[in-house]
Design an enzyme around this catalytic site. Structure first.
Site, PDB file in Angstrom:
ATOM      1  CE  LYS A 163      -3.997  -2.326   2.615  1.00 13.04           C
ATOM      2  NZ  LYS A 163      -4.566  -2.463   3.933  1.00 13.04           N
ATOM      3  CG  ASN A 196      -3.612  -2.124   7.088  1.00 10.47           C
ATOM      4  OD1 ASN A 196      -3.131  -1.759   5.815  1.00 10.47           O
ATOM      5  ND2 ASN A 196      -4.480  -3.071   7.110  1.00 10.47           N
ATOM      6  CD  GLU A 221      -8.904  -8.986  -3.465  1.00 14.98           C
ATOM      7  OE1 GLU A 221      -9.641  -9.461  -2.477  1.00 14.98           O
ATOM      8  OE2 GLU A 221      -7.638 -10.322  -3.162  1.00 14.98           O
ATOM      9  CG  HIS A 272      -5.880  -6.192   0.216  1.00 14.38           C
ATOM     10  ND1 HIS A 272      -6.868  -6.679   0.268  1.00 14.38           N
ATOM     11  CD2 HIS A 272      -5.509  -7.114  -0.983  1.00 14.38           C
ATOM     12  CE1 HIS A 272      -7.493  -7.453  -0.501  1.00 14.38           C
ATOM     13  NE2 HIS A 272      -7.188  -7.909  -1.177  1.00 14.38           N
ATOM     14  CE1 TYR A 317      -9.724  -3.032   0.074  1.00 14.95           C
ATOM     15  CE2 TYR A 317      -8.599  -1.224  -0.720  1.00 14.95           C
ATOM     16  CZ  TYR A 317      -8.303  -2.560   0.205  1.00 14.95           C
ATOM     17  OH  TYR A 317      -7.503  -2.649   0.467  1.00 14.95           O
TER      18      TYR A 317
HETATM   19  P1  ATP Z   1      -7.291  -5.850   3.603  1.00 10.16           P
HETATM   20  O1  ATP Z   1      -8.777  -6.127   2.331  1.00 10.16           O
HETATM   21  O2  ATP Z   1      -6.048  -4.665   3.564  1.00 10.16           O
HETATM   22  O3  ATP Z   1      -6.236  -7.394   3.242  1.00 10.16           O
HETATM   23  P2  ATP Z   1      -8.283  -6.610   5.664  1.00 10.16           P
HETATM   24  O4  ATP Z   1      -8.616  -8.010   5.318  1.00 10.16           O
HETATM   25  O5  ATP Z   1      -7.258  -7.197   7.126  1.00 10.16           O
HETATM   26  O6  ATP Z   1      -6.945  -6.019   5.227  1.00 10.16           O
HETATM   27  P3  ATP Z   1     -10.602  -5.321   6.101  1.00 10.16           P
HETATM   28  O7  ATP Z   1     -11.795  -5.587   7.207  1.00 10.16           O
HETATM   29  O8  ATP Z   1     -10.674  -6.249   4.332  1.00 10.16           O
HETATM   30  O9  ATP Z   1      -8.773  -6.075   5.941  1.00 10.16           O
HETATM   31  O10 ATP Z   1     -10.494  -4.045   5.248  1.00 10.16           O
HETATM   32  C1  ATP Z   1     -10.342  -3.554   4.209  1.00 10.16           C
HETATM   33  C2  ATP Z   1      -9.219  -2.114   4.496  1.00 10.16           C
HETATM   34  O11 ATP Z   1      -9.895  -1.229   4.796  1.00 10.16           O
HETATM   35  C3  ATP Z   1      -8.161  -2.907   5.818  1.00 10.16           C
HETATM   36  O12 ATP Z   1      -7.208  -2.894   5.317  1.00 10.16           O
HETATM   37  C4  ATP Z   1      -7.456  -1.362   6.567  1.00 10.16           C
HETATM   38  O13 ATP Z   1      -6.339  -0.527   5.746  1.00 10.16           O
HETATM   39  C5  ATP Z   1      -8.986  -0.054   5.959  1.00 10.16           C
HETATM   40  N1  ATP Z   1      -9.317  -0.020   7.892  1.00 10.16           N
HETATM   41  C6  ATP Z   1     -10.696  -1.364   7.906  1.00 10.16           C
HETATM   42  N2  ATP Z   1     -10.569  -1.465   8.977  1.00 10.16           N
HETATM   43  C7  ATP Z   1     -10.611  -0.077   9.293  1.00 10.16           C
HETATM   44  C8  ATP Z   1     -10.852   1.189  10.124  1.00 10.16           C
HETATM   45  N3  ATP Z   1     -12.099   0.669  11.254  1.00 10.16           N
HETATM   46  N4  ATP Z   1     -10.482   1.944  10.182  1.00 10.16           N
HETATM   47  C9  ATP Z   1     -10.435   3.026   8.736  1.00 10.16           C
HETATM   48  N5  ATP Z   1      -9.529   1.241   8.102  1.00 10.16           N
HETATM   49  C10 ATP Z   1      -9.520   0.443   8.108  1.00 10.16           C
HETATM   50 MG    MG Z   2      -9.815  -7.850   3.377  1.00 11.71          MG
END
Ligand code: ATP
Ligand code: MG
Length: 140
Positions: free
Chosen positions: A11, A114, A128, A117, A51
């Site tokens: 990211k 973070n 994806e 992804h 997303y």
């Molecule tokens: P990713 O899909 O990016 O691999 P993930 O599966 O661990 O991450 P998801 O729940 O799919 O988490 O959320 C997608 C992304 O949205 C997260 O990686 C993060 O960048 C962002 N995100 C998730 N929860 C929050 C939150 N509470 N506040 C801000 N950003 C968030």
């Molecule tokens: Mg995810």
């Protein structure tokens, strides 16, 4: 154990801090092979589409803005149980909850920024991968 492909994004928070190589080293040390990779600037439409599952969430607009705030590196990873394996290597979504040695524990700035992804299922991995790569760009 089954050979699988999963989809990864390094990211913008990580590309900005020049961490592509360190993240790739962690991926390879875990036994995953990077079989496709390119650095791209996502458009707003691409980030929103990617997303779309989160579009009702409060953080959606911020997340899209973050994902287009700089270049990302999109990747296809291959290995035994690659989908679950990469989720393990990434660590918990919130770096505060991530285990030591995971990419997010080592490198992530916040729950949003973070660093990586990874696909959450084999089915989503295929969707994806196809969103970003032509078959000819994936060399196993
Ligand atoms: P990713 O899909 O990016 O691999 P993930 O599966 O661990 O991450 P998801 O729940 O799919 O988490 O959320 C997608 C992304 O949205 C997260 O990686 C993060 O960048 C962002 N995100 C998730 N929860 C929050 C939150 N509470 N506040 C801000 N950003 C968030
Ligand atoms: Mg995810």
């Amino acid at each position: 154990m089954t050979m699988q492909k999963t989809f990864s994004i390094i990211k913008p928070d990580a590309t900005r801090r020049n961490l592509t190589g360190k993240i790739n080293a962690t991926i390879e040390a875990a036994g995953l092979r990077i079989i496709a990779q390119k650095r791209v600037q996502l458009t707003q439409a691409q980030a929103e589409g990617f997303y779309a599952v989160h579009k009702e969430r409060a953080f959606f607009n911020d997340l899209v803005s973050f994902m287009i705030s700089g270049p990302v590196v999109v990747q296809v990873l291959e290995g035994n149980d690659a989908v679950a394996k990469y989720r393990e290597v990434m660590g918990a979504t919130n770096p505060e909850n991530a285990d030591a040695g995971t990419i997010r524990k080592e490198f992530a700035e916040s729950i949003e920024a973070n660093s990586v992804h990874g696909s959450d299922s084999l089915e989503n991995a295929a969707i994806e991968i196809a969103y970003f790569f032509a078959q000819t760009e994936i060399v196993g």
